[in-house]
Design an enzyme around this catalytic site. Structure first.
Site, PDB file in Angstrom:
ATOM      1  N   HIS A 123      -7.921  -5.736  -0.095  1.00  0.00           N
ATOM      2  CA  HIS A 123      -6.092  -5.004  -0.383  1.00  0.00           C
ATOM      3  C   HIS A 123      -5.481  -5.547   1.112  1.00  0.00           C
ATOM      4  O   HIS A 123      -5.864  -5.130   1.967  1.00  0.00           O
ATOM      5  CB  HIS A 123      -6.544  -4.196   0.299  1.00  0.00           C
ATOM      6  CG  HIS A 123      -5.667  -2.406   0.273  1.00  0.00           C
ATOM      7  ND1 HIS A 123      -4.762  -2.034  -1.004  1.00  0.00           N
ATOM      8  CD2 HIS A 123      -5.083  -2.203   1.068  1.00  0.00           C
ATOM      9  CE1 HIS A 123      -4.185  -1.348  -0.236  1.00  0.00           C
ATOM     10  NE2 HIS A 123      -3.801  -0.820   0.779  1.00  0.00           N
ATOM     11  N   SER A 145       0.874  -1.128   0.028  1.00  0.00           N
ATOM     12  CA  SER A 145       0.162   0.154  -0.072  1.00  0.00           C
ATOM     13  C   SER A 145       0.644   1.162   0.155  1.00  0.00           C
ATOM     14  O   SER A 145       1.442   0.917  -0.814  1.00  0.00           O
ATOM     15  CB  SER A 145      -0.953  -0.088   1.189  1.00  0.00           C
ATOM     16  OG  SER A 145      -2.018   0.590   0.994  1.00  0.00           O
TER      17      SER A 145
END
Length: 400
Positions: A379, A237
């Site tokens: 994610h 990320s």
């Protein structure tokens, strides 16, 4: 007649408002609504000259792309400091039931009579007698963003599995460099370089974290247990954005692994899909240089896009990932950025095995200088990602 005119007027008003919403940072998750865009060419200079040789790439095009990212996106990283010191705070030769030695290393950087500490946790496999390759994880999980030794192995960084495969694995918390907070990020590394905060093109937190990764690389150069020519930098990320920027600047990193890094990471900005430049600058105003905010809603005016950041890592390998449910990070845009970085690798006659189109779920591209997978799920940085990172490192560090 009046009613019809009123209805028509309302219809056009809706269209105008919708168009306005699209142009002022609204999010798009529909491929059919991706606008036409033109990417800057990796191998064409800003003076419109074609680059055909490695010499021209390294002497002209690569430096000007790097400078454009510094000036407009990540900020200029300090190129010097007074001194650096490494001290062993703790050592445990019996980690993971004797499989590894744990070193907790304090990296202290001094500048202008001030200092900061980076707390590095490093596991080295005991069965290896020669210096070993290593993974360095830029650890951005919330509890590890503060100054702490508490980087407990987990699926986010499965240290024992990595050790079992013959690699050292290390991590540091990004909070040692800059707290991930718009009100307090100036603590940490910015105490050494206060002028950065005054400059519109000065680095911010992503730049500070990348700078910290390079200071860890300084330590690896000094640790005889580590093969410093075989260190892969890993980030998830916002950490994945940092890993790319660290590898682009510091050519000592042998591989870059960028996991679900999305906007201003491995995904193309001009696609206007998922997170946008405006959204990321609004939600995280402390991540990128102030100049970057000039491109809110004006991605097409940027002199760079993220395929060019990936190209800066050439000829070193890059492995990028996406997740099927992580539309915010634009999986297709990530894959396209990797594909559009291929010309830089072609200059070095290095083959990319990426297919023409986004691969199927859980079908990793490993035996390539540009590797990629899109996994099923959300994610995250998961064991599946690490398993493919290890295979990719094996291909480049061991198989050849």
């Amino acid at each position: 007649m009046r009613i019809e005119k009123t209805m028509i007027w309302k219809f056009y008003l809706v269209l105008i408002l919708a168009s306005s919403a699209l142009s002022v940072g609204a999010q798009n998750f529909d491929e059919s609504k991706v606008p036409p865009y033109t990417l800057p060419e990796v191998l064409k200079t800003y003076s419109n000259k074609q680059v055909k040789t490695v010499k021209r790439w390294e002497g002209k095009r690569r430096p000007e792309i790097l400078s454009a990212f510094e000036e407009n996106v990540y900020g200029h990283t300090p190129d010097s400091f007074d001194s650096i010191n490494f001290s062993l705070d703790r050592i445990d030769h019996n980690a993971f039931n004797g499989k590894a030695t744990l070193k907790q290393v304090l990296i202290t950087i001094f500048n202008h009579n001030k200092s900061i500490d980076i707390r590095l946790s490093l596991y080295v496999p005991n069965k290896e007698t020669n210096p070993v390759p290593a993974f360095l994880l830029i650890h951005n999980r919330r509890k590890e963003r503060s100054v702490s030794w508490d980087n407990t192995p987990s699926s986010f960084w499965p240290a024992e599995k990595i050790i079992d495969n013959g690699y050292a694995v290390a991590t540091f918390g990004v909070g040692d460099l800059a707290p991930d907070n718009k009100d307090t990020f100036m603590n940490g590394a910015f105490q050494l370089f206060p002028s950065q905060l005054e400059a519109e093109n000065g680095m911010r937190t992503i730049g500070a974290w990348a700078w910290g990764a390079s200071r860890v690389m300084d330590y690896f150069m000094d640790d005889q247990d580590i093969d410093a020519e075989k260190v892969g930098v890993v980030g998830h990320s916002r950490g994945g954005k940092t890993a790319l920027w660290a590898a682009a600047q510091d050519q000592r990193f042998a591989i870059c692994f960028t996991n679900c890094s999305g906007n201003t990471g491995a995904a193309l900005s001009r696609r206007w899909f998922g997170e946008t430049i405006r959204k990321i600058n609004t939600s995280f105003p402390h991540w990128f240089t102030d100049n970057y905010k000039k491109f809110n809603d004006h991605e097409d005016l940027l002199p760079v896009d993220q395929h060019m950041l990936i190209a800066l890592v050439a000829p070193r390998p890059v492995y990028a990932t996406s997740a099927s449910e992580d539309l915010w990070a634009d999986p297709k845009g990530t894959f396209l950025a990797m594909k559009n970085a291929e010309p830089a690798y072609n200059l070095y006659k290095l083959k990319s095995a990426l297919p023409d189109n986004l691969p199927e779920l859980n079908e990793p591209i490993i035996n390539s200088y540009l590797g990629y997978h899109i996994k099923e799920g959300k994610h995250s940085l998961a064991l599946y990602d690490w398993e493919n990172f290890i295979k990719f490192a094996d291909f480049h560090f061991k198989a050849k």
